[in-house]
Design a protein around this motif. Structure first.
Motif, PDB file in Angstrom:
ATOM      1  N   ASN A 141      57.001 -57.947  75.925  1.00  0.00           N
ATOM      2  CA  ASN A 141      57.168 -57.400  74.580  1.00  0.00           C
ATOM      3  C   ASN A 141      58.608 -57.066  74.232  1.00  0.00           C
ATOM      4  OD1 ASN A 141      54.267 -57.351  73.988  1.00  0.00           O
ATOM      5  ND2 ASN A 141      54.216 -55.747  75.541  1.00  0.00           N
ATOM      6  N   ILE A 142      59.536 -57.858  74.741  1.00  0.00           N
ATOM      7  CA  ILE A 142      60.943 -57.725  74.382  1.00  0.00           C
ATOM      8  C   ILE A 142      61.382 -59.026  73.722  1.00  0.00           C
ATOM      9  CG2 ILE A 142      63.302 -57.414  75.234  1.00  0.00           C
ATOM     10  CD1 ILE A 142      61.564 -54.906  75.393  1.00  0.00           C
ATOM     11  N   PRO A 148      49.924 -43.378  71.853  1.00  0.00           N
ATOM     12  CA  PRO A 148      51.168 -42.760  72.319  1.00  0.00           C
ATOM     13  C   PRO A 148      50.928 -41.551  73.220  1.00  0.00           C
ATOM     14  CG  PRO A 148      50.721 -42.137  70.047  1.00  0.00           C
ATOM     15  CD  PRO A 148      49.682 -43.144  70.418  1.00  0.00           C
ATOM     16  N   SER A 149      51.436 -41.618  74.426  1.00  0.00           N
ATOM     17  CA  SER A 149      51.370 -40.488  75.351  1.00  0.00           C
ATOM     18  C   SER A 149      52.324 -40.781  76.504  1.00  0.00           C
ATOM     19  CB  SER A 149      49.958 -40.291  75.903  1.00  0.00           C
ATOM     20  OG  SER A 149      49.949 -39.258  76.866  1.00  0.00           O
ATOM     21  N   LYS A 150      52.843 -39.727  77.105  1.00  0.00           N
ATOM     22  CA  LYS A 150      53.703 -39.876  78.279  1.00  0.00           C
ATOM     23  C   LYS A 150      52.972 -39.473  79.553  1.00  0.00           C
ATOM     24  CE  LYS A 150      57.969 -39.038  75.677  1.00  0.00           C
ATOM     25  NZ  LYS A 150      59.173 -38.190  75.528  1.00  0.00           N
ATOM     26  N   LYS A 151      51.643 -39.307  79.451  1.00  0.00           N
ATOM     27  CA  LYS A 151      50.853 -38.836  80.584  1.00  0.00           C
ATOM     28  C   LYS A 151      49.873 -39.913  81.026  1.00  0.00           C
ATOM     29  CE  LYS A 151      51.360 -34.212  78.651  1.00  0.00           C
ATOM     30  NZ  LYS A 151      50.699 -33.088  77.973  1.00  0.00           N
ATOM     31  N   VAL A 152      49.460 -39.825  82.281  1.00  0.00           N
ATOM     32  CA  VAL A 152      48.492 -40.776  82.848  1.00  0.00           C
ATOM     33  C   VAL A 152      47.144 -40.081  82.986  1.00  0.00           C
ATOM     34  CG1 VAL A 152      47.924 -42.266  84.798  1.00  0.00           C
ATOM     35  CG2 VAL A 152      50.307 -41.991  84.097  1.00  0.00           C
ATOM     36  N   ALA A 153      46.174 -40.619  82.279  1.00  0.00           N
ATOM     37  CA  ALA A 153      44.809 -40.103  82.376  1.00  0.00           C
ATOM     38  C   ALA A 153      43.870 -41.281  82.644  1.00  0.00           C
ATOM     39  CB  ALA A 153      44.438 -39.352  81.104  1.00  0.00           C
ATOM     40  N   ARG A 154      42.551 -41.037  82.532  1.00  0.00           N
ATOM     41  CA  ARG A 154      41.563 -42.053  82.936  1.00  0.00           C
ATOM     42  C   ARG A 154      41.734 -43.383  82.218  1.00  0.00           C
ATOM     43  NH1 ARG A 154      35.892 -39.099  82.341  1.00  0.00           N
ATOM     44  NH2 ARG A 154      36.999 -38.278  80.508  1.00  0.00           N
ATOM     45  N   GLN A 155      42.070 -43.339  80.918  1.00  0.00           N
ATOM     46  CA  GLN A 155      42.183 -44.579  80.150  1.00  0.00           C
ATOM     47  C   GLN A 155      43.297 -45.473  80.707  1.00  0.00           C
ATOM     48  OE1 GLN A 155      43.593 -44.174  76.111  1.00  0.00           O
ATOM     49  NE2 GLN A 155      42.184 -45.755  75.371  1.00  0.00           N
ATOM     50  N   MET A 156      44.441 -44.862  81.056  1.00  0.00           N
ATOM     51  CA  MET A 156      45.543 -45.657  81.587  1.00  0.00           C
ATOM     52  C   MET A 156      45.247 -46.125  83.007  1.00  0.00           C
ATOM     53  SD  MET A 156      49.591 -44.887  81.656  1.00  0.00           S
ATOM     54  CE  MET A 156      50.693 -45.767  82.781  1.00  0.00           C
ATOM     55  N   ALA A 180      58.433 -44.986  80.930  1.00  0.00           N
ATOM     56  CA  ALA A 180      57.729 -46.209  81.325  1.00  0.00           C
ATOM     57  C   ALA A 180      56.248 -46.130  80.959  1.00  0.00           C
ATOM     58  CB  ALA A 180      57.897 -46.443  82.823  1.00  0.00           C
ATOM     59  N   THR A 181      55.654 -44.949  81.136  1.00  0.00           N
ATOM     60  CA  THR A 181      54.247 -44.758  80.764  1.00  0.00           C
ATOM     61  C   THR A 181      54.059 -44.957  79.258  1.00  0.00           C
ATOM     62  OG1 THR A 181      53.834 -43.257  82.609  1.00  0.00           O
ATOM     63  CG2 THR A 181      52.358 -43.070  80.700  1.00  0.00           C
ATOM     64  N   TRP A 182      54.932 -44.332  78.469  1.00  0.00           N
ATOM     65  CA  TRP A 182      54.856 -44.486  77.005  1.00  0.00           C
ATOM     66  C   TRP A 182      54.951 -45.960  76.622  1.00  0.00           C
ATOM     67  CZ3 TRP A 182      56.903 -46.393  72.655  1.00  0.00           C
ATOM     68  CH2 TRP A 182      56.582 -45.772  71.439  1.00  0.00           C
ATOM     69  N   SER A 183      55.898 -46.680  77.231  1.00  0.00           N
ATOM     70  CA  SER A 183      56.079 -48.103  76.942  1.00  0.00           C
ATOM     71  C   SER A 183      54.832 -48.910  77.316  1.00  0.00           C
ATOM     72  CB  SER A 183      57.300 -48.624  77.707  1.00  0.00           C
ATOM     73  OG  SER A 183      57.399 -50.019  77.623  1.00  0.00           O
ATOM     74  N   TYR A 184      54.274 -48.621  78.498  1.00  0.00           N
ATOM     75  CA  TYR A 184      53.079 -49.345  78.958  1.00  0.00           C
ATOM     76  C   TYR A 184      51.895 -49.081  78.042  1.00  0.00           C
ATOM     77  CZ  TYR A 184      49.144 -50.781  81.872  1.00  0.00           C
ATOM     78  OH  TYR A 184      48.002 -51.377  82.326  1.00  0.00           O
ATOM     79  N   ARG A 185      51.689 -47.842  77.676  1.00  0.00           N
ATOM     80  CA  ARG A 185      50.552 -47.498  76.812  1.00  0.00           C
ATOM     81  C   ARG A 185      50.696 -48.204  75.457  1.00  0.00           C
ATOM     82  NH1 ARG A 185      47.397 -43.039  78.369  1.00  0.00           N
ATOM     83  NH2 ARG A 185      46.782 -42.846  76.178  1.00  0.00           N
ATOM     84  N   LYS A 186      51.898 -48.194  74.918  1.00  0.00           N
ATOM     85  CA  LYS A 186      52.120 -48.853  73.629  1.00  0.00           C
ATOM     86  C   LYS A 186      51.824 -50.352  73.728  1.00  0.00           C
ATOM     87  CE  LYS A 186      55.672 -49.601  70.087  1.00  0.00           C
ATOM     88  NZ  LYS A 186      55.667 -51.062  70.114  1.00  0.00           N
ATOM     89  N   ALA A 187      52.318 -50.986  74.788  1.00  0.00           N
ATOM     90  CA  ALA A 187      52.148 -52.431  74.950  1.00  0.00           C
ATOM     91  C   ALA A 187      50.688 -52.822  75.142  1.00  0.00           C
ATOM     92  CB  ALA A 187      52.974 -52.926  76.139  1.00  0.00           C
ATOM     93  N   ASN A 188      49.897 -51.906  75.702  1.00  0.00           N
ATOM     94  CA  ASN A 188      48.503 -52.228  76.008  1.00  0.00           C
ATOM     95  C   ASN A 188      47.502 -51.531  75.092  1.00  0.00           C
ATOM     96  OD1 ASN A 188      48.398 -53.938  78.693  1.00  0.00           O
ATOM     97  ND2 ASN A 188      50.063 -52.453  78.936  1.00  0.00           N
ATOM     98  N   ASP A 204      63.209 -40.936  72.973  1.00  0.00           N
ATOM     99  CA  ASP A 204      61.822 -41.203  72.626  1.00  0.00           C
ATOM    100  C   ASP A 204      61.748 -42.636  72.093  1.00  0.00           C
ATOM    101  OD1 ASP A 204      59.650 -41.443  70.454  1.00  0.00           O
ATOM    102  OD2 ASP A 204      59.062 -39.635  71.519  1.00  0.00           O
ATOM    103  N   LEU A 205      60.983 -43.468  72.765  1.00  0.00           N
ATOM    104  CA  LEU A 205      61.031 -44.899  72.463  1.00  0.00           C
ATOM    105  C   LEU A 205      60.565 -45.216  71.049  1.00  0.00           C
ATOM    106  CD1 LEU A 205      59.814 -46.424  75.859  1.00  0.00           C
ATOM    107  CD2 LEU A 205      62.100 -45.702  75.144  1.00  0.00           C
ATOM    108  N   GLY A 206      59.578 -44.511  70.559  1.00  0.00           N
ATOM    109  CA  GLY A 206      59.121 -44.734  69.196  1.00  0.00           C
ATOM    110  C   GLY A 206      60.192 -44.394  68.183  1.00  0.00           C
TER     111      GLY A 206
END
Length: 375
Positions: free
Chosen positions: A215-216, A357-365, A345-353, A127-129
């Motif tokens: 973000n690294i 926190p979520s591992k799922k893809v919904a309308r916002q992403m 990768a989804t969790w990382s992308y959501r955090k960066a943008n 878990d990246l967090g």
């Protein structure tokens, strides 16, 4: 960056290395970790007693010593370090030694322990967090050890990440761990180093920099294990010459030798150092900001319907997300299956943008990807 040629004879290697890499002047009053230095160093599990350090100062080509100062996965932890004290550091600093502080803490989620070892190394969370929290805790521990041993601000502590079988999900955790480790050291006035096998975390850094992973924060120094028995700071296939080129490298080039100098014998690893005590930002290795063209490519890859996706989802929509995430620098396979690596990768992308926190893809992403948000 190669400055010597391979040889199988340790004696010839020692003489050549001493000539090529050079020696440094005695250390200043404050212990140097490692300071500005170009020469040879060694690391060994237990800090040697003073008689051995004095004999090796007089008779060996080494002027830097690796010391295991912190970490919950050290084979030689505090209970096995009778000599490693503030007074020992001060005395050897006065004698001209430089120091390579080593922290052995959480390892990659893909690291495999030797079941016969008396120390079973702990693993960071996938878990990246949580991995970032663990890194901050490790960094706080090593800062405490640096202070306790008398090392001043600006000193480097080297995060020891042992070899692991690379997978995208583990790479993502290791990158986030290194990033949080570095940020925590920097925010407290210290500098960051990373030690690893050339084919493991060092190659990962090379790929992340080349891919412009967002973000690294790169470490200040890299210390790569590549046992080619060549005393230089050329990382060969594992790290491009353009990266960490401003006196930011240590090469562990020969391992596990039992060596005697001045009548004192140790089992050591050999290291060639070319480091600076003044550089606070790596040269030629800061990931560039994503170009507008690449952001536009992300939007094109994500264009289309916007279904809800989670672990186990399959189909073309999953492929679209995976392609878009790859274009943002995340190392995942375009398979059409929503795997654990895709979740990471989804969790990382959501955090960066800033999507939460979520591992799922919904309308916002989907909306972020389709407007070209590419951090």
């Amino acid at each position: 960056m190669r400055v010597s040629s391979p040889t199988r004879a340790v004696g010839l290697l020692l003489a050549a290395a001493a000539t090529v890499m050079g020696m440094s002047s005695p250390a200043s009053a404050a212990p140097q970790a490692p300071g500005s230095f170009r020469g040879l160093g060694f690391d060994t599990c237990v800090a040697p007693n003073q008689a051995t350090m004095d004999a090796w100062r007089a008779k060996s080509p080494f002027r830097a010593v690796g010391i295991y100062i912190s970490g919950n996965s050290r084979y030689c932890g505090d209970a096995y370090q009778p000599n490693l004290t503030k007074d020992w550091v001060a005395q050897n600093s006065r004698n001209g030694w430089r120091f390579i502080p080593i922290h052995v803490g959480y390892q990659s989620p893909c690291f495999k322990n030797n079941p016969k070892s008396r120390v079973q190394k702990k693993k960071m969370s996938s878990d990246l967090g949580k991995a970032r929290q663990q890194a901050r805790s490790d960094a706080a521990e090593t800062i405490g050890a640096l202070k306790r041993l008398g090392f001043p601000g600006g000193s480097v502590s080297y995060l020891d990440l042992e070899w692991y079988k690379r997978m995208a999900s583990c790479d993502d955790a290791v990158l986030q761990f290194m990033d949080a480790w570095t940020e925590t050291l920097h925010s407290n006035g210290y500098r960051s180093g990373v030690y690893s096998s050339g084919s493991a975390a060092i190659k990962l850094l090379d790929e992340a920099i080349t891919a412009r992973r967002p973000n690294i924060t790169p470490p200040d120094h890299v210390w790569f294990a590549w046992t080619n028995k060549v005393a230089d700071t050329d990382a060969g296939p594992y790290l491009k010459d353009a990266y960490f080129r401003n006196k930011q490298r240590i090469h562990q080039y020969h391992n596990g030798n039992r060596v005697t100098f001045g009548g004192k014998t140790l089992t050591i690893d050999w290291n060639a150092l070319d480091v600076s005590g003044t550089s606070t930002a790596p040269v030629a290795n800061q990931p560039a900001k994503p170009a507008e063209r690449r952001c536009s490519t992300v939007a094109k890859a994500a264009a289309g319907t916007t279904p809800y996706l989670k672990h186990g989802s399959e189909g073309n929509a999953v492929k679209r997300v995976q392609r878009a995430l790859r274009l943002t620098g995340r190392n995942i396979r375009v398979s059409g299956y929503y795997s654990h690596a895709t979740e990471a990768a989804t969790w990382s992308y959501r955090k960066a943008n800033g999507l939460g926190p979520s591992k799922k893809v919904a309308r916002q992403m989907w909306a972020a990807l389709q407007r070209g948000a590419c951090r």
